[in-house]
Scaffold this motif. Sequence first.
Motif, short mmCIF file in Angstrom:
data_model
loop_
_atom_site.label_atom_id
_atom_site.label_comp_id
_atom_site.label_asym_id
_atom_site.label_seq_id
_atom_site.Cartn_x
_atom_site.Cartn_y
_atom_site.Cartn_z
N VAL A 1 -11.61 5.61 -2.19
CA VAL A 1 -11.09 4.73 -1.14
C VAL A 1 -11.57 5.31 0.19
O VAL A 1 -11.66 6.53 0.34
N GLY A 2 -11.90 4.46 1.13
CA GLY A 2 -12.43 4.96 2.40
C GLY A 2 -11.59 4.62 3.61
O GLY A 2 -10.72 3.73 3.57
N PHE A 3 -11.85 5.35 4.69
CA PHE A 3 -11.32 5.03 6.01
C PHE A 3 -12.41 5.39 7.01
O PHE A 3 -13.00 6.47 6.91
N MET A 4 -12.74 4.50 7.94
CA MET A 4 -13.80 4.77 8.92
C MET A 4 -13.25 4.67 10.34
O MET A 4 -12.70 3.63 10.71
N ALA A 5 -13.39 5.73 11.11
CA ALA A 5 -12.92 5.70 12.49
C ALA A 5 -14.06 5.29 13.42
O ALA A 5 -15.20 5.66 13.21
N GLY A 6 -13.73 4.52 14.45
CA GLY A 6 -14.71 4.21 15.49
C GLY A 6 -15.16 2.78 15.57
O GLY A 6 -16.19 2.49 16.17
N LEU A 7 -14.36 1.83 14.99
CA LEU A 7 -14.73 0.41 15.09
C LEU A 7 -14.83 -0.03 16.55
O LEU A 7 -15.62 -0.91 16.90
N THR A 8 -14.03 0.61 17.42
CA THR A 8 -14.03 0.20 18.83
C THR A 8 -14.90 1.11 19.70
O THR A 8 -14.87 1.02 20.93
N ALA B 1 0.47 10.63 5.17
CA ALA B 1 0.79 9.31 4.60
C ALA B 1 0.78 9.38 3.07
O ALA B 1 1.64 8.79 2.40
N LEU B 2 -0.19 10.11 2.51
CA LEU B 2 -0.26 10.27 1.05
C LEU B 2 0.98 10.98 0.53
O LEU B 2 1.63 10.53 -0.41
N THR B 3 1.29 12.12 1.17
CA THR B 3 2.43 12.93 0.73
C THR B 3 3.73 12.13 0.83
O THR B 3 4.55 12.12 -0.10
N ASP B 4 3.93 11.42 1.96
CA ASP B 4 5.14 10.62 2.15
C ASP B 4 5.28 9.55 1.07
O ASP B 4 6.37 9.14 0.72
N ALA B 5 4.12 9.08 0.55
CA ALA B 5 4.15 8.02 -0.45
C ALA B 5 4.19 8.59 -1.87
O ALA B 5 4.05 7.86 -2.85
N GLY B 6 4.31 9.92 -1.98
CA GLY B 6 4.37 10.54 -3.30
C GLY B 6 3.02 10.76 -3.95
O GLY B 6 2.93 11.01 -5.15
N ILE C 1 -4.18 3.28 8.58
CA ILE C 1 -3.92 4.49 7.80
C ILE C 1 -2.99 4.19 6.63
O ILE C 1 -3.21 4.67 5.52
N SER C 2 -1.97 3.36 6.87
CA SER C 2 -1.02 3.06 5.78
C SER C 2 -1.70 2.32 4.62
O SER C 2 -1.25 2.39 3.48
N ASP C 3 -2.81 1.63 4.93
CA ASP C 3 -3.53 0.91 3.87
C ASP C 3 -4.22 1.84 2.87
O ASP C 3 -4.55 1.42 1.76
N VAL C 4 -4.47 3.09 3.28
CA VAL C 4 -5.08 4.04 2.34
C VAL C 4 -4.18 4.17 1.12
O VAL C 4 -4.62 4.14 -0.03
N VAL C 5 -2.87 4.29 1.39
CA VAL C 5 -1.89 4.41 0.30
C VAL C 5 -1.87 3.12 -0.52
O VAL C 5 -1.91 3.16 -1.76
N THR C 6 -1.83 1.99 0.17
CA THR C 6 -1.77 0.70 -0.53
C THR C 6 -2.97 0.55 -1.47
O THR C 6 -2.82 0.14 -2.62
N PRO D 1 0.86 19.21 -4.00
CA PRO D 1 -0.10 19.14 -5.11
C PRO D 1 -0.08 17.78 -5.79
O PRO D 1 0.95 17.13 -5.87
N GLY D 2 -1.25 17.35 -6.27
CA GLY D 2 -1.33 16.06 -6.94
C GLY D 2 -2.76 15.67 -7.25
O GLY D 2 -3.68 16.49 -7.16
N PRO D 3 -2.99 14.39 -7.58
CA PRO D 3 -4.28 13.98 -8.15
C PRO D 3 -5.30 13.38 -7.18
O PRO D 3 -6.32 12.88 -7.63
N VAL D 4 -5.04 13.42 -5.86
CA VAL D 4 -5.98 12.78 -4.94
C VAL D 4 -6.84 13.82 -4.20
O VAL D 4 -6.31 14.76 -3.61
#
Lengths: 286, 380
Positions: free
Chosen positions: A231-238, A164-169, A277-282, A145-148
């Motif tokens: 914040v976004g993440f888009m799959a399929g650049l390649t 990744a979100l959960t691991d980063a708290g 994926i790690s940049d989502v947290v950053t 549970p949390g704010p995201v």
Amino acid sequence: MSILIDGAGKVIVQGITGRDGSFHTQQMIEYGTTIVGGVTPGKGGRTAFGVPIFDTVGEAVEKTGADVSVMYVPAKFAKPAMLDAAASALKLLVVITEGVPTLDVLEAYEALTAKGIRLIGPNCPGLISPGKCKVGIMPGDIHTPGPVGVISRSGTLTYEIVKALTDAGLGQSTCIGIGGDPVIGSKFTDLLPLFEADPETEAVVIVGEIGGRDEVDAAEYFKNHMKKRVVGFMAGLTAPPGRRMGHAGAIVGGEDDTAASKIAKLEAAGIPVARLISDVVTLLKK
Amino acid sequence: MKIHEYQAKALFKEYNIRTVDGVVATTPDEAVATARQMGLPVVLKAQVHVGGRGKAGGVKVVREAAQVAPTAKQILGLTIKGLPVRKVLVTPAVNIGKEVYLSLLIDRGKRKAVFIGCAEGGIEIEVTAKQSPEKILRCEVAAKDLARLDPGVLADFAEKLFPETGQADATAELMCRMGRLFAEKDASLIEINPLITDDQGQVIALDAKVLLDDNALFRHPELLTLRDLDSEDADELAAKEVGLSFIRLDGSIGCMVNGAGLAMATMDTIKHFGGAPANFLDVGGSSDPKKVVHAFKMILKDTEVRVILVNIFGGITRCDDIAKGLLASLKEFEVKVPIVIRLVGTNEAEGRALLEGTPLISAETLEAGATKAAEIGGRS
């Protein structure tokens, strides 16, 4: 708080006696979801997992007071099952089934919308409000549970980002998989207003991919109507153009629905897009 | 599923949508024989699953008998956007009065079936939509009504395409038939570009493009025979049959992932770290070890592959099943390239235990795995 589902929701399972339906009913019960009944035409009057089975959704809703249905019915039988749900007094229908013909989805969407019933999916993992209620097939233990808030067109990619979100708290208010089909019941723009209005959601992650213009619409909606961070993440650049990348809806048709074009439009609207994926947290922690 | 123009025209005929009768030829001799029967002039049209045939020289009007064979030979020798032309459609040439654009498709954003029209024909609709959006006509219809549309509802739209009363009525009728074809065959697109009136004032579909919904093919076994196996990659078709989603690319890093979105993100991450993916491969939601073996077989077929990255986020998919599939693959094939594996999620510990003692290179995260694979596979 959370959106769409919380601890008070009463859930029925369409296709509760099937292979996927029974496995995931067990998993949802273990997570703490209040399952109050099931629907399998022809099997009304029996019980499964300690709850009654009904022949129709209408009857199940009447007898149990359910407001949410989650559907694991095979694609061939999805249309009558969705129309059955549309004839009831549900508030939310979540269709997990993959491979439903597009015209069946369109027709069901028309019928459900006319009754004010929200559709999530099809071809989606469902949704979860961590610690309260899980309606779908995602592994519960990676959530906290949390704010995201999270909205995603994908399944396992969402799990990856949630972990990744959960691991980063960074816990989540509600995570919704909206599905990878060309026509889906709820798009980014249908759900962003709910997160914007939810007092416990502080930021939203949208996970998109190639194909369609839902992300572009989301960018416009964000620019004009939202104060919370997205914040976004888009799959399929390649992804090569003209090829269907697994999901029925994931195909680059023109210049506008490539991942690169979507990233450019999201960033221009003020939504930073993570390349890894790690940049989502950053980006969320900035 | 894509089908050819001649197949789409056969569907049109089934639904009484007026078109120009044609005959398919696979050799110049066949084209000559057909043209002789039809009488000149004829139009020769390449039958290939890509747009822009005209620009690529795949559509030619032939007026002289001596030109049929060389023109057919030339078209049958073309490769348009990577696809070799194997069939040519021979049709009688028609005197065109006026030409317009008409299609029926599903608007994803609006979640509606919609007719799109433009009073200018032979255009590239995407270009016109962008440059002169005011020229594009739209008419939304409910999915449940598609099979029995009322021509009265379509009258205004039809009149904007062909103002003359008889032609407008014929167009509205034609649109109703398109609706019925769309609904009954589960199309995802019917495009007529151009729809014309001939010198007699008849409304005729001069071209025909139909896309069919793959998800609905289970209820149309008759349509499966329309699939052109020559136009599709044999490996990709074989993959589909065993429940895998596979697309070959030209890099050196083979990928095996569960889930389409994650598979794309894995390819993107490889690229981010300087590598080049050799394929897109989604092993799907279930985790039958046999699927993993099949996936390996397809990846290894590509001799350019220098390393394989396996990225699994277990949910429905169980890591121990994937591990079993990997062990079976190592036994069955002589795998000479290194394999980087990243396993997370359901039954992760069991999966890792099974793989202990094998030469697989383990990675904790996707990013670490992609970095390793890029190092081994060489930067592009």
